[in-house]
Scaffold this motif. Sequence first.
Motif, PDB file in Angstrom:
ATOM      1  N   GLY A 141      30.882  30.793  24.000  1.00  0.00           N
ATOM      2  CA  GLY A 141      32.155  31.275  24.516  1.00  0.00           C
ATOM      3  C   GLY A 141      33.068  31.783  23.423  1.00  0.00           C
ATOM      4  N   LEU A 142      33.113  31.042  22.294  1.00  0.00           N
ATOM      5  CA  LEU A 142      34.060  31.388  21.224  1.00  0.00           C
ATOM      6  C   LEU A 142      33.753  32.743  20.608  1.00  0.00           C
ATOM      7  CD1 LEU A 142      34.568  28.195  19.058  1.00  0.00           C
ATOM      8  CD2 LEU A 142      36.165  29.280  20.600  1.00  0.00           C
ATOM      9  N   GLU A 143      32.468  33.046  20.449  1.00  0.00           N
ATOM     10  CA  GLU A 143      32.133  34.237  19.677  1.00  0.00           C
ATOM     11  C   GLU A 143      32.383  35.515  20.440  1.00  0.00           C
ATOM     12  OE1 GLU A 143      28.347  33.572  17.786  1.00  0.00           O
ATOM     13  OE2 GLU A 143      29.468  32.597  16.186  1.00  0.00           O
ATOM     14  N   LEU A 144      32.308  35.456  21.783  1.00  0.00           N
ATOM     15  CA  LEU A 144      32.457  36.691  22.557  1.00  0.00           C
ATOM     16  C   LEU A 144      33.809  37.361  22.296  1.00  0.00           C
ATOM     17  CD1 LEU A 144      31.070  38.557  24.535  1.00  0.00           C
ATOM     18  CD2 LEU A 144      31.909  37.167  26.386  1.00  0.00           C
ATOM     19  N   PRO A 145      34.955  36.672  22.522  1.00  0.00           N
ATOM     20  CA  PRO A 145      36.236  37.352  22.245  1.00  0.00           C
ATOM     21  C   PRO A 145      36.429  37.678  20.768  1.00  0.00           C
ATOM     22  CG  PRO A 145      36.607  35.145  23.119  1.00  0.00           C
ATOM     23  CD  PRO A 145      35.151  35.353  23.126  1.00  0.00           C
ATOM     24  N   PHE A 146      35.930  36.804  19.903  1.00  0.00           N
ATOM     25  CA  PHE A 146      36.112  37.054  18.466  1.00  0.00           C
ATOM     26  C   PHE A 146      35.349  38.308  18.049  1.00  0.00           C
ATOM     27  CE2 PHE A 146      35.556  36.124  13.906  1.00  0.00           C
ATOM     28  CZ  PHE A 146      36.874  35.921  13.587  1.00  0.00           C
ATOM     29  N   TYR A 147      34.111  38.430  18.522  1.00  0.00           N
ATOM     30  CA  TYR A 147      33.323  39.614  18.194  1.00  0.00           C
ATOM     31  C   TYR A 147      33.972  40.871  18.749  1.00  0.00           C
ATOM     32  CZ  TYR A 147      29.385  36.882  16.420  1.00  0.00           C
ATOM     33  OH  TYR A 147      28.595  36.065  15.684  1.00  0.00           O
ATOM     34  N   ILE A 148      34.531  40.789  19.954  1.00  0.00           N
ATOM     35  CA  ILE A 148      35.182  41.976  20.534  1.00  0.00           C
ATOM     36  C   ILE A 148      36.289  42.452  19.601  1.00  0.00           C
ATOM     37  CG2 ILE A 148      36.639  42.787  22.423  1.00  0.00           C
ATOM     38  CD1 ILE A 148      35.000  41.044  24.276  1.00  0.00           C
ATOM     39  N   ALA A 149      37.098  41.480  19.118  1.00  0.00           N
ATOM     40  CA  ALA A 149      38.201  41.850  18.234  1.00  0.00           C
ATOM     41  C   ALA A 149      37.680  42.452  16.929  1.00  0.00           C
ATOM     42  CB  ALA A 149      39.056  40.618  17.947  1.00  0.00           C
ATOM     43  N   VAL A 150      36.669  41.798  16.365  1.00  0.00           N
ATOM     44  CA  VAL A 150      36.140  42.264  15.078  1.00  0.00           C
ATOM     45  C   VAL A 150      35.504  43.649  15.223  1.00  0.00           C
ATOM     46  CG1 VAL A 150      34.355  41.812  13.388  1.00  0.00           C
ATOM     47  CG2 VAL A 150      35.830  39.976  14.102  1.00  0.00           C
ATOM     48  N   ARG A 284      36.432  34.660  30.199  1.00  0.00           N
ATOM     49  CA  ARG A 284      37.270  35.404  31.140  1.00  0.00           C
ATOM     50  C   ARG A 284      38.506  35.946  30.442  1.00  0.00           C
ATOM     51  NH1 ARG A 284      36.239  31.377  35.804  1.00  0.00           N
ATOM     52  NH2 ARG A 284      34.191  32.138  36.414  1.00  0.00           N
ATOM     53  N   VAL A 285      39.500  35.067  30.220  1.00  0.00           N
ATOM     54  CA  VAL A 285      40.823  35.548  29.800  1.00  0.00           C
ATOM     55  C   VAL A 285      40.801  36.282  28.453  1.00  0.00           C
ATOM     56  CG1 VAL A 285      43.220  34.890  29.452  1.00  0.00           C
ATOM     57  CG2 VAL A 285      41.849  33.720  31.171  1.00  0.00           C
ATOM     58  N   PRO A 286      40.441  35.602  27.349  1.00  0.00           N
ATOM     59  CA  PRO A 286      40.507  36.334  26.065  1.00  0.00           C
ATOM     60  C   PRO A 286      39.532  37.504  26.007  1.00  0.00           C
ATOM     61  CG  PRO A 286      39.656  34.130  25.725  1.00  0.00           C
ATOM     62  CD  PRO A 286      40.005  34.219  27.150  1.00  0.00           C
ATOM     63  N   THR A 287      38.382  37.374  26.687  1.00  0.00           N
ATOM     64  CA  THR A 287      37.435  38.487  26.684  1.00  0.00           C
ATOM     65  C   THR A 287      38.043  39.706  27.353  1.00  0.00           C
ATOM     66  OG1 THR A 287      35.657  36.892  26.790  1.00  0.00           O
ATOM     67  CG2 THR A 287      35.090  39.146  27.313  1.00  0.00           C
ATOM     68  N   LEU A 288      38.719  39.456  28.478  1.00  0.00           N
ATOM     69  CA  LEU A 288      39.352  40.563  29.204  1.00  0.00           C
ATOM     70  C   LEU A 288      40.442  41.201  28.344  1.00  0.00           C
ATOM     71  CD1 LEU A 288      38.937  41.721  32.037  1.00  0.00           C
ATOM     72  CD2 LEU A 288      41.003  40.516  32.720  1.00  0.00           C
ATOM     73  N   ILE A 289      41.266  40.340  27.723  1.00  0.00           N
ATOM     74  CA  ILE A 289      42.330  40.864  26.844  1.00  0.00           C
ATOM     75  C   ILE A 289      41.699  41.703  25.737  1.00  0.00           C
ATOM     76  CG2 ILE A 289      44.152  40.228  25.208  1.00  0.00           C
ATOM     77  CD1 ILE A 289      44.555  37.673  26.850  1.00  0.00           C
ATOM     78  N   GLY A 290      40.627  41.173  25.157  1.00  0.00           N
ATOM     79  CA  GLY A 290      39.944  41.872  24.073  1.00  0.00           C
ATOM     80  C   GLY A 290      39.390  43.209  24.529  1.00  0.00           C
ATOM     81  N   LEU A 291      38.792  43.231  25.740  1.00  0.00           N
ATOM     82  CA  LEU A 291      38.205  44.477  26.228  1.00  0.00           C
ATOM     83  C   LEU A 291      39.284  45.529  26.470  1.00  0.00           C
ATOM     84  CD1 LEU A 291      35.408  43.226  28.646  1.00  0.00           C
ATOM     85  CD2 LEU A 291      35.137  44.281  26.425  1.00  0.00           C
ATOM     86  N   ILE A 292      40.444  45.078  26.976  1.00  0.00           N
ATOM     87  CA  ILE A 292      41.548  46.041  27.152  1.00  0.00           C
ATOM     88  C   ILE A 292      41.969  46.570  25.782  1.00  0.00           C
ATOM     89  CG2 ILE A 292      43.916  46.354  27.970  1.00  0.00           C
ATOM     90  CD1 ILE A 292      43.328  44.086  29.995  1.00  0.00           C
ATOM     91  N   GLY A 293      42.053  45.648  24.815  1.00  0.00           N
ATOM     92  CA  GLY A 293      42.406  46.057  23.454  1.00  0.00           C
ATOM     93  C   GLY A 293      41.396  47.033  22.876  1.00  0.00           C
ATOM     94  N   LEU A 294      40.108  46.759  23.175  1.00  0.00           N
ATOM     95  CA  LEU A 294      39.037  47.612  22.669  1.00  0.00           C
ATOM     96  C   LEU A 294      39.143  49.018  23.251  1.00  0.00           C
ATOM     97  CD1 LEU A 294      36.577  47.125  20.857  1.00  0.00           C
ATOM     98  CD2 LEU A 294      35.242  46.639  22.874  1.00  0.00           C
ATOM     99  N   TYR A 295      39.582  49.083  24.511  1.00  0.00           N
ATOM    100  CA  TYR A 295      39.727  50.378  25.177  1.00  0.00           C
ATOM    101  C   TYR A 295      40.761  51.239  24.452  1.00  0.00           C
ATOM    102  CZ  TYR A 295      40.737  53.772  28.837  1.00  0.00           C
ATOM    103  OH  TYR A 295      40.924  54.931  29.528  1.00  0.00           O
ATOM    104  N   TYR A 296      41.802  50.600  23.920  1.00  0.00           N
ATOM    105  CA  TYR A 296      42.872  51.358  23.265  1.00  0.00           C
ATOM    106  C   TYR A 296      42.582  51.652  21.798  1.00  0.00           C
ATOM    107  CZ  TYR A 296      45.766  51.018  27.368  1.00  0.00           C
ATOM    108  OH  TYR A 296      46.247  51.169  28.638  1.00  0.00           O
ATOM    109  N   VAL A 297      41.461  51.175  21.281  1.00  0.00           N
ATOM    110  CA  VAL A 297      41.157  51.434  19.864  1.00  0.00           C
ATOM    111  C   VAL A 297      40.838  52.915  19.671  1.00  0.00           C
ATOM    112  CG1 VAL A 297      39.438  51.078  18.093  1.00  0.00           C
ATOM    113  CG2 VAL A 297      40.425  49.144  19.235  1.00  0.00           C
TER     114      VAL A 297
END
Lengths: 297, 540
Positions: A141-150, A284-297
């Motif tokens: 669980g931890l790595e999914l949002p972290f990897y999205i951000a990285v 769910r939550v941080p992954t979704l936030i991360g994916l939205i963030g990824l969309y705006y990169v």
Amino acid sequence: MILINIIYDSIFMLFLAYGFGFLYYGLYRNISARVHGRFGPSLAQSFIDSIKLFTKKNSTSFGWMFYLGPIIAATGATMTVLFIPFLSDKEYLNGFSEYGNLIVVLYFMVLGPLGNALGIGSNGNPFGVMGVTRGLTRLIGLELPFYIAVIGLMIANETASIAQIVSNQSEQMNIITYPLLFISAFISFLGFMGKSPFDVVGAPQEVYSGPASEFSGKFFGLALSQSAIFSFAKLLLMVNLFMGGADSLMILVVKTFILFISAVFVGNIYARFTTIQSVEFLVRVPTLIGLIGLYYV
Amino acid sequence: MFSYEITPLSNLFFTLTIIVFSSLFVVKNENRDIFLHSLLLVSLGTIFYANNFITFFIGWEVMTWSSYFIISKTANQNTLQKYIAFNVGAGFVLLGAIILIFGFCGSFIYSEIDFSLVPEFYTNIIVCLFLIAIFIKSGVVPFHFWVVDTYNESNNIFSVILSAIISKVGIFTFIVVFIQIIKLENIESIVLDIVAWVGVITSIIATFKAISQDDMKKLLAYSSIAQVGYIVTIMAIFTSTAIEGALYHTIIHTFVKLLLFVNIAAIIYITGQTKFSQLGRLLYKYPLNFILLTIGIIALAGMPPLGGFSSKFLIYTTLLEEKKALLLVAVMFSSASAFLYCYKLVYGIYLGQSTNDIEQYKKIPNSFYIPQIIGAIVVIVLGIFPSLIVPFFNDILVSLGLEAFDFTSIYELNTTISSFNGAVVMGVFIGLFMIILAIFMSIKNKAIKNKDRYDISYCGEVPIDDVNLHYGYGMGQELKKVSFIKVILENSSSKLWNKIEKIVLDISIVIKRLYSLATQNIIILILLVFTIVLFIGASR
């Protein structure tokens, strides 16, 4: 000549990581105590604990793998420190960072837990493995949002070099440019730092199960030291990726302290999730936030 | 009819085949059939060195049937039927695609085929047919239905060949067909996107399935599916970094699976047990085997300082270069989850508590160590010199008409995104490890070795024999409580294939009725078909 410089550098970096790691750990114990309405131990206590454990007369061993496990874990933690630059645009305190990159560092961060897990597995205590299983499951669980951000940062900067990502932030920190990525990485970071609500129960506390069940004496000393060094490495990585790195040691201390103190405050507010709950939340939550963030990169 | 051509690509694949076959040849194996193995080897050579589709197809069919007969010695009826239904199906699909290409281009020879002659509608059909054949052979979801049981039930040594070599035939076919013959400009980009996603979904599904297995060989079979999934994903990107990453991962996976399957074959040979729940604590009995397995899982997980990292690095940087963020997230997620099954593999067999009397087990025959040591040496050397094989890859890339790769030194793996120095990483790792070891051992405190396996901290109680102390083999069970993993673990492609089986059975019943018709009706039927054929012919 270069090699000797790097070796001096590395020794200094490890001392810094060890010192600040335990200092922050002491602060964490103090702050948590104040939140609970206690006074807590003195700041020096965590250093005293570390040295005391190494001088304990007796400890139990379970064979050679029990020795190697914590040593591999410590190797993983120290390597992580040496491959992350401490200061940006400086000749010193950068260790081996020019020979590696962000992807290498992300993988070093798993080497430590693997070594630990091997050591714990070799002692045959089912409660220890229970802790390892919880830790590894939570890691999914931890790595999914972290990897999205990285990944977001690497794609935005078109590089995997940490130094390059730091120097690209000279005008504006990534925390401001990509706030959503920072939020998703920060939620994971809480878990990586072992803070609530995503922490795994350690053996000496409340419930009798956790990674450190069988460690005693110098084995526990090594496990504790490596976790202190490792937690400083994680602070360092976050500072480099999102807070623009640091020009001088002073700024590095301030920035890591701010990051650390926010993690401690959040950790003190929330109760612990069970492993399953934290994985469910993290995907769910941080992954979704991360994916939205990824969309705006 | 048989004609061959030596290309760098075929050399690479055939060299891997030869190394795997010859290193397995020394391993003690009572059930080895020399004739069938030689036939398989010849067929693989025919596939890799063919320069036309006829030779290729004959090789493909001989491979399918020779491995069928090898598997048939140990596998049960159901598994065999699955294997042959899927693989013969793959053969038919491949034949269809080849005939279509011949119909439009008028040649079977690779270099003479001008694919731009094929009309657009048929291009997609041909691409789909080839993809299905490749997916079946490599065991990509949802065509992996035959893979796990076949790997599990075939001879322990033959599983190595299935996983290390035969699953790579699909990869080889992909490169030859799509890069050399069909070429990028004739394929719609949406098709490639779909292929990439199919690959990554394969790897995620297979990773979680692997974690929940209790059977060692099934775990490795699912892990093979997952690794091939990465290769399929990366090949669909089509750049030269991508093909390099795919080839690199092919090499690493071949050697890692050689190491792991032989390791497990040794354990099965000695103990007769195949399940994690019946093993445990073999670490001090077979330390060398344990160390080799640990090297294997570190390479499989793609961790530095071993060679597995180099290929993972290329996979990640390719996806970064092409800015395929979501694919990269999925690939990294899948490979992070893979740590769990890697740990399960080493824990279930070597760590924890023994579930049997381990003193009864004999020594592992030395021949089992040879393939493992070869695998370990390859991953260690590629860890120190990650660019050692880049010049060979450059030959292949140039022969395929792609751009050669930037090569500066054998220590450093360069991509446009970033680079890393394998020798420094390995040097720092070994250096730090030795220093910490030296410091730790110089602390003069006594460490008392525990005498009894029950001598553990156990909530202030003393564990008794009935209690299961080998806890970790059940690792992955708790994942069923996580909703999205539960969906993966509870569903299986067998539902889909069972439905298809039912439909096929129904159709065959209808066809069977035709055969039992009276003679006059059959004559009418033949006349009808004849008239229709005539009518179509006349209208042209």
